[in-house]
Design an enzyme around this catalytic site. Sequence first.
Site, PDB file in Angstrom:
ATOM      1  N   ASP A  31       4.260   5.529   8.854  1.00  0.00           N
ATOM      2  CA  ASP A  31       3.058   4.699   8.904  1.00  0.00           C
ATOM      3  C   ASP A  31       2.509   4.719  10.329  1.00  0.00           C
ATOM      4  O   ASP A  31       2.636   5.732  11.020  1.00  0.00           O
ATOM      5  CB  ASP A  31       3.399   3.276   8.439  1.00  0.00           C
ATOM      6  CG  ASP A  31       2.238   2.591   7.731  1.00  0.00           C
ATOM      7  OD1 ASP A  31       1.242   2.319   8.411  1.00  0.00           O
ATOM      8  OD2 ASP A  31       2.321   2.338   6.519  1.00  0.00           O
ATOM      9  N   HIS A  47      -0.967  -1.860  10.413  1.00  0.00           N
ATOM     10  CA  HIS A  47      -0.589  -1.465   9.057  1.00  0.00           C
ATOM     11  C   HIS A  47       0.902  -1.156   8.965  1.00  0.00           C
ATOM     12  O   HIS A  47       1.592  -1.589   8.027  1.00  0.00           O
ATOM     13  CB  HIS A  47      -1.421  -0.246   8.652  1.00  0.00           C
ATOM     14  CG  HIS A  47      -1.349   0.129   7.214  1.00  0.00           C
ATOM     15  ND1 HIS A  47      -0.340   0.913   6.709  1.00  0.00           N
ATOM     16  CD2 HIS A  47      -2.169  -0.145   6.168  1.00  0.00           C
ATOM     17  CE1 HIS A  47      -0.548   1.109   5.411  1.00  0.00           C
ATOM     18  NE2 HIS A  47      -1.651   0.476   5.051  1.00  0.00           N
ATOM     19  N   SER A 106      -0.907  -0.089  -0.464  1.00  0.00           N
ATOM     20  CA  SER A 106      -0.095   0.000   0.753  1.00  0.00           C
ATOM     21  C   SER A 106       0.905  -1.139   0.839  1.00  0.00           C
ATOM     22  O   SER A 106       1.972  -0.994   1.438  1.00  0.00           O
ATOM     23  CB  SER A 106      -0.997  -0.047   1.994  1.00  0.00           C
ATOM     24  OG  SER A 106      -1.586   1.191   2.242  1.00  0.00           O
TER      25      SER A 106
END
Length: 764
Positions: free
Chosen positions: A162, A239, A547
């Site tokens: 990520d 994220h 996600s």
Amino acid sequence: MNNSLQSSKLVLLLAIALVLFLNTELDFLTAAGALDSDSKVYIVYLGEREHDDPELVTASHHQMLESLLQSKEDAQNSLIYSYQHGFSGFAALLTSSQAKKISEHPEVIHVIPNRIRKLKTTRAWDHLGLSPIPTSFSSLSSVKGLLHDTNLGSEAIIGVIDSGIWPESKAVNDQGLGPIPKRWRGKCEPGEQFNATIHCNNKLIGARYYLNGVVDAIGGKFNRTIIQDFQSTRDANGHGTHTATIAGGSFVPNVSYFGLAQGLVRGGAPRARIASYKACWNVMRDEGGGTDGRCTSADMWKAFDDAIHDGVDVLSVSIGGGIPEDSEVDKLDYIAAFHAVAKGITVVAAAGNEGPGAHTVDNVAPWLLTVAATTLDRSFPTKITLGNNQTLFAESLFTGPEISTSLAFLDSDHNVDVKGKTILEFDSTHPSSIAGRGVVAVILAKKPDDRPAPDNSYIFTDYEIGTHILQYIRTTRSPTVRISAATTLTGQPATPKVAAFSSRGPNSVSPAILKPDIAAPGVSILAAVSPLDPGAFNGFKLHSGTSMSTPVVSGIIALLKSLHPKWSPAAMRSALVTTAWRTSPSGEPIFAQGSNKKLADPFDYGGGLVNPEKAAKPGLVYDMGIKDYINYMCSAGYIDSSISRVLGKKTKCTIPKPSILDINLPSITIPNLEKEVTLTRTVTNVGPIKSVYKAVIESPLGITLTVNPTTLVFNSAAKRVLTFSVKAKTSHKVNSGYFFGSLTWTDGVHDVIIPVSVKTTISM
């Protein structure tokens, strides 16, 4: 699509070799100038390693490049990454003619241009029934079930590919954790504002970053204007921190988002170890005005390669390439994930956020565990009181203080004075640029998509209420509105549904392979983020998307791996799919949100909503290994030589080739049933040695399913694997859409359920 075209497409898919998914600053311009100004990064894939020694693998890559470029120095400058652990290949700066020439080398399976990919709680674990949340470490003795049996996943290692991680986050504390598992072979790399000695601990045990591919993609240098990030594993985007702490974050008490969703936050496996592989970067959008997480194939492949070497148990990959396109089959480069799965690592991937249309699901390879997103049984109702004292309810993240303003409708012309007002918009006229115009709040009437507001000044409602407010505005001389702070509501009537944005099947690449596999909560999930993430509150934020649902499943896989260390990735998937909820945990139907709400079906949520406690003891599993993946490759049209190089051993497809319908998935999908067809499945008993299971059939409308035998008898430790057949016969007289049913094996304790999806095709 007719059978010959489908066959040609599948032949192409395999001829290009299964192709995944899914050093600090390097000045590429220097290297490129030494070679050719038109050089770009290409991935050269060579299959399984021929040498166990990684240095010998890399040496062979240098030799191949030197032979191509006729210069040892040029070969060294050209090589970007050597994939030397999980498989063999390299990323190199090449011209298009050089890429074509090296693709003709007999050892090369495929050459792939470097491509850009995009990045796709306090309540989630209660909602899924994964043990009551303790109030502190001192009360961990109260934990029961799967968390208790696995010591909260303390021996599991979760790899996350990520945007990195924020190491100071409270969710990455290592309080109560023992030593790092001895099998760990990874490392923490130092970098910009990342001290490996200080920032890694017994929770964050691995930190690597991969920059070369993205730097090449933006022009050859680390340009701070374009890449607004740290040259290290430190997460500027947020994220990566969010996904990592959903999967394996530590306990953090008294967390909320401006007072909403308050409680104790934890990951699915709160004591699992986290290894962060930063392959995604905070890159300025082409159109300006903000940043996105962007990842390149070359960087991701190296992350997979290192993760395989390091010894992770599960890889969480909330990244995708968007909706699969038939004209660009080679965009689906899943080969790195295949090598991870072949070595026992479960790869959990996001289904995508392009829903609710059909054929939008991403990450469709049969070795991936692909996750859809559902809402929680939680909402944030917001009271709207009009000037005529009518009270309406919307939803928002608005936390006050109460707003009382005049009210105006902003139509598509946007020629209304909005300063100091609350405005009403419909999503057909949205987005409008309200920045700098003095708007106090926005009531946005829109289609349901379950996404949180971009900021807490947005109040979301549906068309019906929006139209009601518009009628009030148009019939009132001086309309006003009062907006109260949102509250947190859990339980009924806020029952879970498949989120409108969650991508749907059927699988457009291999229609007989059901995707997505499973669903998990992915809407308004509260977890840690980088404090640089806009809107972060005390280092935490609510985010939505597949996600978020992906690391929910990754955390559960980490627990299952702790409980069943010898289970294969396919057994893990089967345990989740066959035990999933097909209603909400409290018994209400699960609907699929979209333009028209409907009951969810397998193309919305695969097997259903993940049920962690049941998955720990599934009774039977539909297992798969290398032989099954070979059968898939053969049925899809791969040539023997390509399969042999991928696997690193000589392999020949049987004649006739295997049927793709016989791939041992925990599902049955028949995309073109003409009259009747018979397929097989094999189940492995992972429950009591002496067990008897009986078949229970729910046939799809107009389809007759017949199972043989109807009873499976397991009577010894040696007799753990049994095979059965399923005959499907249609009574439809015209081409039909898909109809859905199920096949259940039950012993009175375990109900092992697989979804059945059938579409009739009438031959002319």
